[in-house]
Write an enzyme that holds these catalytic residues in place. Structure first.
Site, PDB file in Angstrom:
ATOM      1  N   HIS A  57     -15.794   7.803  74.988  1.00 31.80           N
ATOM      2  CA  HIS A  57     -15.744   8.637  76.191  1.00 31.80           C
ATOM      3  C   HIS A  57     -15.991   7.818  77.464  1.00 31.80           C
ATOM      4  O   HIS A  57     -16.810   6.900  77.468  1.00 31.80           O
ATOM      5  CB  HIS A  57     -16.757   9.780  76.089  1.00 31.80           C
ATOM      6  CG  HIS A  57     -16.327  10.833  75.118  1.00 31.80           C
ATOM      7  ND1 HIS A  57     -17.206  11.663  74.487  1.00 31.80           N
ATOM      8  CD2 HIS A  57     -15.089  11.191  74.673  1.00 31.80           C
ATOM      9  CE1 HIS A  57     -16.549  12.491  73.688  1.00 31.80           C
ATOM     10  NE2 HIS A  57     -15.263  12.220  73.777  1.00 31.80           N
ATOM     11  N   HIS A  60     -19.229   6.593  78.916  1.00 30.69           N
ATOM     12  CA  HIS A  60     -19.943   5.561  78.156  1.00 30.69           C
ATOM     13  C   HIS A  60     -19.283   4.188  78.280  1.00 30.69           C
ATOM     14  O   HIS A  60     -19.949   3.178  78.056  1.00 30.69           O
ATOM     15  CB  HIS A  60     -20.075   5.981  76.684  1.00 30.69           C
ATOM     16  CG  HIS A  60     -20.883   7.241  76.546  1.00 30.69           C
ATOM     17  ND1 HIS A  60     -22.195   7.248  76.160  1.00 30.69           N
ATOM     18  CD2 HIS A  60     -20.563   8.530  76.827  1.00 30.69           C
ATOM     19  CE1 HIS A  60     -22.661   8.495  76.196  1.00 30.69           C
ATOM     20  NE2 HIS A  60     -21.680   9.291  76.604  1.00 30.69           N
ATOM     21  N   HIS A 113     -19.551  14.231  67.138  1.00 32.28           N
ATOM     22  CA  HIS A 113     -19.176  14.332  68.560  1.00 32.28           C
ATOM     23  C   HIS A 113     -17.775  13.737  68.742  1.00 32.28           C
ATOM     24  O   HIS A 113     -16.885  14.363  69.314  1.00 32.28           O
ATOM     25  CB  HIS A 113     -20.218  13.601  69.391  1.00 32.28           C
ATOM     26  CG  HIS A 113     -19.957  13.581  70.861  1.00 32.28           C
ATOM     27  ND1 HIS A 113     -19.928  14.721  71.629  1.00 32.28           N
ATOM     28  CD2 HIS A 113     -19.704  12.546  71.717  1.00 32.28           C
ATOM     29  CE1 HIS A 113     -19.662  14.385  72.895  1.00 32.28           C
ATOM     30  NE2 HIS A 113     -19.534  13.078  72.961  1.00 32.28           N
ATOM     31  N   HIS A 170     -27.682  10.881  77.397  1.00 31.60           N
ATOM     32  CA  HIS A 170     -27.770  11.825  78.520  1.00 31.60           C
ATOM     33  C   HIS A 170     -29.179  12.364  78.732  1.00 31.60           C
ATOM     34  O   HIS A 170     -29.939  12.546  77.774  1.00 31.60           O
ATOM     35  CB  HIS A 170     -26.846  13.040  78.286  1.00 31.60           C
ATOM     36  CG  HIS A 170     -25.387  12.712  78.389  1.00 31.60           C
ATOM     37  ND1 HIS A 170     -24.670  12.836  79.554  1.00 31.60           N
ATOM     38  CD2 HIS A 170     -24.517  12.256  77.455  1.00 31.60           C
ATOM     39  CE1 HIS A 170     -23.409  12.476  79.338  1.00 31.60           C
ATOM     40  NE2 HIS A 170     -23.283  12.118  78.070  1.00 31.60           N
TER      41      HIS A 170
HETATM   42 FE    FE Z   1     -21.508  11.350  77.081  1.00 31.90          FE
HETATM   43 ZN    ZN Z   2     -19.482  11.635  74.713  1.00 33.84          ZN
END
Ligand code: FE
Ligand code: ZN
Length: 240
Positions: A57, A60, A113, A170
């Protein structure tokens, strides 16, 4: 021994700096914003040897390439996601070892995820870099994997030593605490932990890293007894 620095980036993300105290070899985990990460590297002597990626993602990996070019660091990430990550110098799978100077991490594959999500487990240094798989009092959304994938991934973390520092991607802890209290109102450890989280945030302090022992006592996602319970929790959280 590893020195650990938490670097707030973007809106609510964390990158991490790891420095081997004996060799000076330095790594950055999930650098998604250039300026604060460069500042953290400069503050530790201006050396960067390695970039560790947890998943593909943008929040990141967005600054991997400029930081890699600036310092000449080697990039490490999941072999399964090599096609959608920046160029990898070391493409890793479950059980591979990643060295940061004298410190050693075991690679743990943690789909859920995303499919190619990985975590880095520095057992001796009690540091777990878990990206968006496990959050403090929460877990990542199942964007690519299933509830069964996430359940198996969280179970791998639950088996680690309780003194592990949970370095997640996060600062979601306060919002996660509100849902966790709703899901598990009778959990006295959770009530106390949520109060501690509120105090930290009121003082502008990060809640990350947390301790795995606290997550095992308080995090309803990590405590879910089976796949169906985890799936129900995640659904409820999405609507909360
Ligand atoms: Fe993230
Ligand atoms: Zn992510």
């Amino acid at each position: 021994m590893l020195i650990l620095r938490t670097i707030p980036i973007l809106q609510d993300n964390y990158a991490f700096l790891l420095k081997c105290s004996e060799t000076g070899i330095t790594a950055i985990v999930d650098p998604a914003e250039e300026a604060p990460v460069v500042a953290a590297i400069e503050a530790e002597g201006g050396r960067l040897d390695l970039i560790l990626i947890t998943h593909h993602h943008g929040d990141h990996i967005a600054a991997v390439e400029p930081i890699q070019q600036r310092f000449g660091a080697k990039v490490i990430g999941a072999k399964a996601d090599a096609h959608r990550l920046p160029h990898l110098d070391q493409a890793v799978v479950e059980g591979d070892i990643v060295s940061v100077g004298n410190a050693r991490a075991n690679v743990i594959e943690t789909p859920g995820h995303t499919i190619g999500h990985i975590a880095y487990h520095f057992a001796q240094d009690h540091i777990l870099l878990c990206g968006d798989t496990l959050f403090s009092l929460g877990c990542g959304r199942f964007l690519e994997g299933t509830a069964a994938d996430m359940f198996a991934s969280l179970a791998k973390f639950a088996a680690l030593s309780a003194d592990m520092l949970v370095c997640c991607g996060h600062e979601y802890t306060q919002a996660n605490a509100r849902f966790s209290l709703h899901a598990d109102p009778g959990n006295a450890a959770l009530v106390a932990f949520a109060k501690h989280v509120d105090e930290l945030r009121a003082n502008g302090q990060p809640t990350i890293p947390s301790r795995l022992g606290d997550e095992l006592a308080c995090n309803p996602f990590l405590r879910a007894p089976d796949v169906a319970s985890l799936a129900r929790l995640r659904e409820a959280k999405n609507k909360f």
